[in-house]
Design a protein around this motif. Structure first.
Motif, PDB file in Angstrom:
ATOM      1  N   GLU A   1     -19.059  -0.779 -10.991  1.00 45.84           N
ATOM      2  CA  GLU A   1     -18.398   0.455 -10.737  1.00 45.84           C
ATOM      3  C   GLU A   1     -18.636   1.710 -11.430  1.00 45.84           C
ATOM      4  OE1 GLU A   1     -13.361   1.240  -9.982  1.00 45.84           O
ATOM      5  OE2 GLU A   1     -13.971  -0.366 -11.510  1.00 45.84           O
ATOM      6  N   ILE A   2     -19.187   1.672 -12.607  1.00 48.16           N
ATOM      7  CA  ILE A   2     -19.787   2.901 -13.297  1.00 48.16           C
ATOM      8  C   ILE A   2     -20.828   3.405 -12.667  1.00 48.16           C
ATOM      9  CG2 ILE A   2     -21.508   1.450 -14.754  1.00 48.16           C
ATOM     10  CD1 ILE A   2     -20.876   3.457 -16.960  1.00 48.16           C
ATOM     11  N   LEU A   3     -21.646   2.616 -11.666  1.00 51.06           N
ATOM     12  CA  LEU A   3     -22.993   3.277 -10.892  1.00 51.06           C
ATOM     13  C   LEU A   3     -22.112   4.029  -9.845  1.00 51.06           C
ATOM     14  CD1 LEU A   3     -25.172   0.299 -10.625  1.00 51.06           C
ATOM     15  CD2 LEU A   3     -25.160   2.068 -12.249  1.00 51.06           C
ATOM     16  N   ALA A   4     -21.023   3.508  -9.140  1.00 52.23           N
ATOM     17  CA  ALA A   4     -20.459   4.226  -8.129  1.00 52.23           C
ATOM     18  C   ALA A   4     -19.595   5.351  -8.708  1.00 52.23           C
ATOM     19  CB  ALA A   4     -19.454   3.360  -7.601  1.00 52.23           C
ATOM     20  N   GLN A   5     -19.051   5.378  -9.884  1.00 56.20           N
ATOM     21  CA  GLN A   5     -18.253   6.389 -10.479  1.00 56.20           C
ATOM     22  C   GLN A   5     -19.188   7.665 -10.732  1.00 56.20           C
ATOM     23  OE1 GLN A   5     -16.286   5.007 -13.796  1.00 56.20           O
ATOM     24  NE2 GLN A   5     -14.603   3.783 -12.338  1.00 56.20           N
ATOM     25  N   GLU A   6     -20.530   7.291 -11.113  1.00 58.19           N
ATOM     26  CA  GLU A   6     -21.543   8.196 -11.375  1.00 58.19           C
ATOM     27  C   GLU A   6     -21.930   9.149 -10.141  1.00 58.19           C
ATOM     28  OE1 GLU A   6     -24.318  10.017 -14.243  1.00 58.19           O
ATOM     29  OE2 GLU A   6     -22.900   8.445 -14.425  1.00 58.19           O
ATOM     30  N   LYS A   7     -21.830   8.538  -8.878  1.00 61.33           N
ATOM     31  CA  LYS A   7     -22.030   9.419  -7.656  1.00 61.33           C
ATOM     32  C   LYS A   7     -20.898   9.677  -7.069  1.00 61.33           C
ATOM     33  CE  LYS A   7     -25.544   8.037  -5.459  1.00 61.33           C
ATOM     34  NZ  LYS A   7     -26.585   7.453  -4.531  1.00 61.33           N
ATOM     35  N   HIS A   8     -19.595   9.254  -7.739  1.00 62.22           N
ATOM     36  CA  HIS A   8     -18.376   9.578  -7.211  1.00 62.22           C
ATOM     37  C   HIS A   8     -18.200   8.783  -5.874  1.00 62.22           C
ATOM     38  CE1 HIS A   8     -17.445  12.620 -10.247  1.00 62.22           C
ATOM     39  NE2 HIS A   8     -18.926  13.120  -9.804  1.00 62.22           N
ATOM     40  N   ILE A   9     -18.665   7.426  -5.790  1.00 65.65           N
ATOM     41  CA  ILE A   9     -18.460   6.925  -4.510  1.00 65.65           C
ATOM     42  C   ILE A   9     -17.419   6.048  -4.493  1.00 65.65           C
ATOM     43  CG2 ILE A   9     -19.355   5.188  -3.181  1.00 65.65           C
ATOM     44  CD1 ILE A   9     -22.174   6.222  -3.957  1.00 65.65           C
ATOM     45  N   LYS A  10     -16.569   5.935  -3.574  1.00 68.14           N
ATOM     46  CA  LYS A  10     -15.223   5.197  -3.605  1.00 68.14           C
ATOM     47  C   LYS A  10     -15.442   3.774  -2.956  1.00 68.14           C
ATOM     48  CE  LYS A  10     -10.196   5.121  -2.620  1.00 68.14           C
ATOM     49  NZ  LYS A  10      -9.079   5.869  -2.305  1.00 68.14           N
ATOM     50  N   ILE A  11     -15.125   2.690  -3.649  1.00 68.12           N
ATOM     51  CA  ILE A  11     -15.425   1.410  -3.279  1.00 68.12           C
ATOM     52  C   ILE A  11     -14.046   0.767  -2.509  1.00 68.12           C
ATOM     53  CG2 ILE A  11     -16.114  -1.089  -3.470  1.00 68.12           C
ATOM     54  CD1 ILE A  11     -18.089  -0.119  -5.663  1.00 68.12           C
ATOM     55  N   ASN A  12     -14.054   0.635  -1.440  1.00 66.06           N
ATOM     56  CA  ASN A  12     -12.695   0.272  -0.797  1.00 66.06           C
ATOM     57  C   ASN A  12     -12.654  -0.908  -0.477  1.00 66.06           C
ATOM     58  OD1 ASN A  12     -11.360   3.250  -0.557  1.00 66.06           O
ATOM     59  ND2 ASN A  12     -13.338   3.233   0.776  1.00 66.06           N
ATOM     60  N   ASP A  13     -11.761  -2.046  -0.873  1.00 64.19           N
ATOM     61  CA  ASP A  13     -11.552  -3.385  -0.668  1.00 64.19           C
ATOM     62  C   ASP A  13     -10.441  -3.468   0.471  1.00 64.19           C
ATOM     63  OD1 ASP A  13     -11.269  -6.040  -0.452  1.00 64.19           O
ATOM     64  OD2 ASP A  13     -11.249  -6.358  -2.445  1.00 64.19           O
ATOM     65  N   GLU A  14     -10.864  -3.471   1.742  1.00 67.19           N
ATOM     66  CA  GLU A  14      -9.834  -3.556   2.781  1.00 67.19           C
ATOM     67  C   GLU A  14      -9.390  -4.966   3.115  1.00 67.19           C
ATOM     68  OE1 GLU A  14     -11.810  -1.540   5.947  1.00 67.19           O
ATOM     69  OE2 GLU A  14     -11.261   0.344   4.906  1.00 67.19           O
TER      70      GLU A  14
ATOM     71  N   ILE B   1     -17.745   3.240   0.333  1.00 64.72           N
ATOM     72  CA  ILE B   1     -18.252   1.727   0.716  1.00 64.72           C
ATOM     73  C   ILE B   1     -16.885   0.915   1.054  1.00 64.72           C
ATOM     74  CG2 ILE B   1     -19.366  -0.188  -0.034  1.00 64.72           C
ATOM     75  CD1 ILE B   1     -20.846   1.423  -2.166  1.00 64.72           C
ATOM     76  N   TYR B   2     -16.912   0.352   2.289  1.00 65.41           N
ATOM     77  CA  TYR B   2     -15.640  -0.398   2.787  1.00 65.41           C
ATOM     78  C   TYR B   2     -16.226  -2.137   2.735  1.00 65.41           C
ATOM     79  CZ  TYR B   2     -14.443   3.902   4.252  1.00 65.41           C
ATOM     80  OH  TYR B   2     -14.258   5.401   4.127  1.00 65.41           O
ATOM     81  N   ILE B   3     -15.118  -2.743   1.971  1.00 63.09           N
ATOM     82  CA  ILE B   3     -15.258  -4.353   2.091  1.00 63.09           C
ATOM     83  C   ILE B   3     -14.288  -5.068   2.605  1.00 63.09           C
ATOM     84  CG2 ILE B   3     -15.639  -6.259   0.555  1.00 63.09           C
ATOM     85  CD1 ILE B   3     -16.357  -4.398  -1.498  1.00 63.09           C
ATOM     86  N   LYS B   4     -14.713  -5.992   3.906  1.00 69.02           N
ATOM     87  CA  LYS B   4     -13.846  -6.404   4.675  1.00 69.02           C
ATOM     88  C   LYS B   4     -14.041  -7.972   4.450  1.00 69.02           C
ATOM     89  CE  LYS B   4     -12.268  -3.249   7.872  1.00 69.02           C
ATOM     90  NZ  LYS B   4     -12.337  -2.963   9.273  1.00 69.02           N
ATOM     91  N   MET B   5     -13.179  -8.906   4.565  1.00 64.21           N
ATOM     92  CA  MET B   5     -13.154 -10.384   4.560  1.00 64.21           C
ATOM     93  C   MET B   5     -12.666 -10.951   6.113  1.00 64.21           C
ATOM     94  SD  MET B   5     -12.992 -11.654   0.814  1.00 64.21           S
ATOM     95  CE  MET B   5     -11.074 -10.803   0.435  1.00 64.21           C
ATOM     96  N   ASN B   6     -13.394 -11.902   6.558  1.00 60.66           N
ATOM     97  CA  ASN B   6     -12.818 -12.532   7.906  1.00 60.66           C
ATOM     98  C   ASN B   6     -12.804 -14.048   7.709  1.00 60.66           C
ATOM     99  OD1 ASN B   6     -11.435 -12.955  10.408  1.00 60.66           O
ATOM    100  ND2 ASN B   6     -13.470 -12.915  10.974  1.00 60.66           N
ATOM    101  N   ASP B   7     -12.022 -14.668   7.864  1.00 63.05           N
ATOM    102  CA  ASP B   7     -11.978 -16.265   7.720  1.00 63.05           C
ATOM    103  C   ASP B   7     -11.918 -17.235   9.139  1.00 63.05           C
ATOM    104  OD1 ASP B   7     -12.609 -18.661   6.028  1.00 63.05           O
ATOM    105  OD2 ASP B   7     -10.461 -19.094   6.310  1.00 63.05           O
ATOM    106  N   THR B   8     -12.610 -17.732   9.657  1.00 68.06           N
ATOM    107  CA  THR B   8     -12.403 -18.829  10.743  1.00 68.06           C
ATOM    108  C   THR B   8     -12.546 -20.306  10.445  1.00 68.06           C
ATOM    109  OG1 THR B   8     -14.704 -18.631  11.214  1.00 68.06           O
ATOM    110  CG2 THR B   8     -13.219 -16.927  12.427  1.00 68.06           C
ATOM    111  N   ILE B   9     -12.369 -21.151  11.243  1.00 64.93           N
ATOM    112  CA  ILE B   9     -12.602 -22.563  11.148  1.00 64.93           C
ATOM    113  C   ILE B   9     -13.995 -22.857  10.817  1.00 64.93           C
ATOM    114  CG2 ILE B   9     -12.431 -24.820  12.114  1.00 64.93           C
ATOM    115  CD1 ILE B   9      -9.945 -23.745  11.638  1.00 64.93           C
TER     116      ILE B   9
END
Length: 606
Positions: free
Chosen positions: A454-467, A502-510
């Motif tokens: 996170e410190i690397l993202a904060q250095e560039k003011h990049i927001k990491i979104n866990d959706e 940056i956006y993070i998503k997860m999807n689960d199937t059988i």
């Protein structure tokens, strides 16, 4: 009478034809013992014609008797060698268990020994004796009262000249589908010559056997036998088996074709790789359709001698593509190209080792690059930290110390990440990564990774979104998965401009669990995407804030994903960001347990 042993022109005709065919047989074929026998048979015909003419030119009994000794001996040698030649050509017992013993018995016991014995008896005049005076102007002979006369006639005319000789020829006609009509005509013609003409020449008149005109009969018999084994069958039957044994002992693939590259024969190595073949099948059958044009050009260059050898990819009987180096050896008939022998040397393993060596060289070069640049720079930066801290403390610049602390932490994280990647990458290159699957909460694991970088993202003011809406429980190796996600997120931060997302998503199937990481960065070129899909190392480029990279991150991600039975999908547009999907396929047991759980929930709800 023209056809008479004492006619000079008749003698010259027989002698010339016999001598000519003998020389032709001796010189025109490949040298082997059967060809020498064939030549000797014609030379015996010439010698017989000479003795038949010569004996009628002498006036004394002693001279006539001496010549007739050789006359009978020549005939016996001729017939024995003819039987030997026909038998050696057909070899009816060549597939028998004791073929060599049977062949030796027939050649030495049934043909060789009786021939020597009969020649001796004829030379010593035990079976026939010359009349002391000429009868009607000819020197003649008569049979003796020897008890050996009957066995001699039975052996020569019934057993060997009849049953054996014609039995072998009839067996050859029946056992082979080719040339049956020709062989039948030859057998009938030879039967007429032996049983009609020869017996007529030996007719007994007043208990006296006339001096037979066997020279013509022997020449015709020799021509029939030579024709019977014509078309180089003497060479092929005797030496083809030996040559095939030699070819079958070689590891190279050897294929004989005609001028149009229709297959005529393969050795054992070729049939093991390509499978059983049908005669006249095109060689191009074993080249993949998409490589056919290239293969045709390569073989054309080989046949035209524009290249000494070419590389070809050929499909084996399992459908796998193998690499070969091909050479060609043309063979000719009467000065014309009759076919080709193509020798294929398998270099598939060599190609694989070359690829491994090239990969090892790339690995070495990358390792030296990392050690020389990426790892050296942060290591050197830590050397000056103590001096900076002492200087800032002497100046009581606490804000500077705070900024230096953030810088130290950032450098430490980058160095730790680099060392971690270097360790995992080197282990994956040596296939030493061990997988220890455990049940984990995926959302918690992703949160831990985000906290690490996170410190690397904060250095560039990049927001990491866990959706991700809900947590997902999966069975996998957490350490390997953390390394994979950290590298993907690290790349996303590196190539995303300041104030990006940056956006993070997860999807689960059988069947699988998918982690999607999307950034608003500078994207990738089609060439870069292609290199990722082909599992090739990317050429390292600087990030949007001048960050350095090793170029091994994505390559290592793909290697580690294979350990987790996963795949990586990439979508990217220049200046419009990149989307990476990490798909983890579930094991069969996991799928079964999820299906059972789902079924239980359905029953309970009903």
């Amino acid at each position: 009478m023209i056809i008479a042993p004492d006619n000079f022109y008749y003698f010259i005709l027989l002698f010339s034809i016999s001598l000519g065919f003998g020389i032709y047989s001796l010189l025109s074929y490949q040298r082997n013992w059967l060809n020498y026998i064939n030549a000797i048979i014609f030379f015996l015909c010439a010698a017989r014609a000479m003795t038949e003419y010569w004996v009628q030119q002498v006036s004394t009994y002693e001279e006539a008797n001496a010549i007739l000794k050789y006359n009978g001996t020549l005939a016996q040698l001729f017939f024995s060698l003819t039987w030997l030649m026909v038998y050696s050509h057909v070899r009816p017992f060549k597939k028998a268990k004791y073929a060599e013993w049977i062949d030796s018995f027939i050649k030495y016991v049934l043909i060789g020994f009786p021939c020597i014995l009969i020649c001796y008896l004829l030379f010593e005049r035990v079976l026939f004796i010359t009349n002391s005076e000429q009868i009607k102007g000819y020197w003649t002979f008569r049979p003796t009262a020897s008890s050996l006369m009957t066995p001699y006639l039975i052996y020569n005319y019934v057993l060997m000249g009849g049953l054996f000789h014609f039995g072998v020829m009839i067996y050859s006609m029946l056992s082979e589908k080719v040339n049956r009509r020709k062989k039948g005509i030859l057998i009938a013609l030879m039967a007429y010559m032996i049983f009609a003409v020869n017996l007529n020449n030996h007719v007994v008149v007043d208990s006296v056997w006339r001096v037979s005109s066997l020279g013509m009969n022997m020449l015709i018999d020799a021509l029939i036998v030579t024709w019977f084994v014509s078309g180089y069958r003497i060479i092929r039957d005797q030496y083809e088996d030996a040559s095939y044994e030699i070819l079958n002992s070689l590891s190279e693939l050897i294929i004989r074709t005609d001028n149009q590259l229709h297959i005529k024969h393969m050795n054992s190595a070729a049939t093991q790789v390509l499978g059983e073949y049908e005669k006249d099948t095109s060689l191009y059958k074993y080249i993949k359709p998409q490589l056919l044009s290239q293969g045709q050009n390569s073989i054309k260059n080989l046949v035209n001698k524009s290249r000494e050898q070419v590389s070809l990819n050929i499909v084996d009987q399992q459908g796998h593509q193998k690499s070969f180096v091909a050479k060609v050896a043309p063979y000719r008939w009467r000065g014309q190209l009759a076919g080709l022998s193509i020798i294929f040397t398998d270099i598939t393993e060599l190609k694989q080792k070359e690829a491994q060596l090239e990969k090892a060289n790339q690995t070495k070069d990358m390792l030296f690059s990392i050690l020389a640049h990426d790892l050296r720079k942060p290591a050197l930066s830590f050397r000056s930290i103590a001096k900076k801290i002492n200087y800032l403390l002497s100046k009581r610049d606490f804000e500077g110390l705070d900024r230096l602390g953030h810088s130290i932490e950032k450098s430490a994280i980058s160095l730790n990440s680099l060392l971690d990647n270097l360790l995992n990458w080197s282990l994956s290159q040596k296939d030493m990564v061990s997988v220890r699957p455990r049940t984990i909460a995926l959302k918690k694991l992703i949160k831990e990774v985000i906290n690490m970088i996170e410190i690397l993202a904060q250095e560039k003011h990049i927001k990491i979104n866990d959706e991700s809406i809900e947590d997902i429980i999966i069975q996998t190796d957490p350490d390997i998965l953390m390394t994979i996600i950290r590298n993907v997120l690290d790349n996303a931060i590196k190539y995303t401009p300041k104030e990006g997302s940056i956006y993070i998503k997860m999807n689960d199937t059988i069947e699988s669990t998918t982690i999607t990481i999307r950034d608003t960065g500078i994207g990738m070129t089609p060439e870069q995407i292609s290199r990722i899909r082909n599992q090739q190392n990317l050429i390292s480029t600087t990030g949007t804030s001048g960050e350095k990279g090793s170029g091994m991150g994505i390559s290592m991600v793909i290697n580690l994903l294979t350990k987790l039975n996963g795949t990586l999908a990439v979508e990217s547009i220049i200046n419009h960001g990149t989307t990476l999907q990490i798909q983890l396929r579930k094991s069969f047991d996991t799928v079964q347990s999820q299906l059972s759980a789902s079924s239980s929930q359905t029953k309970s709800s009903t």
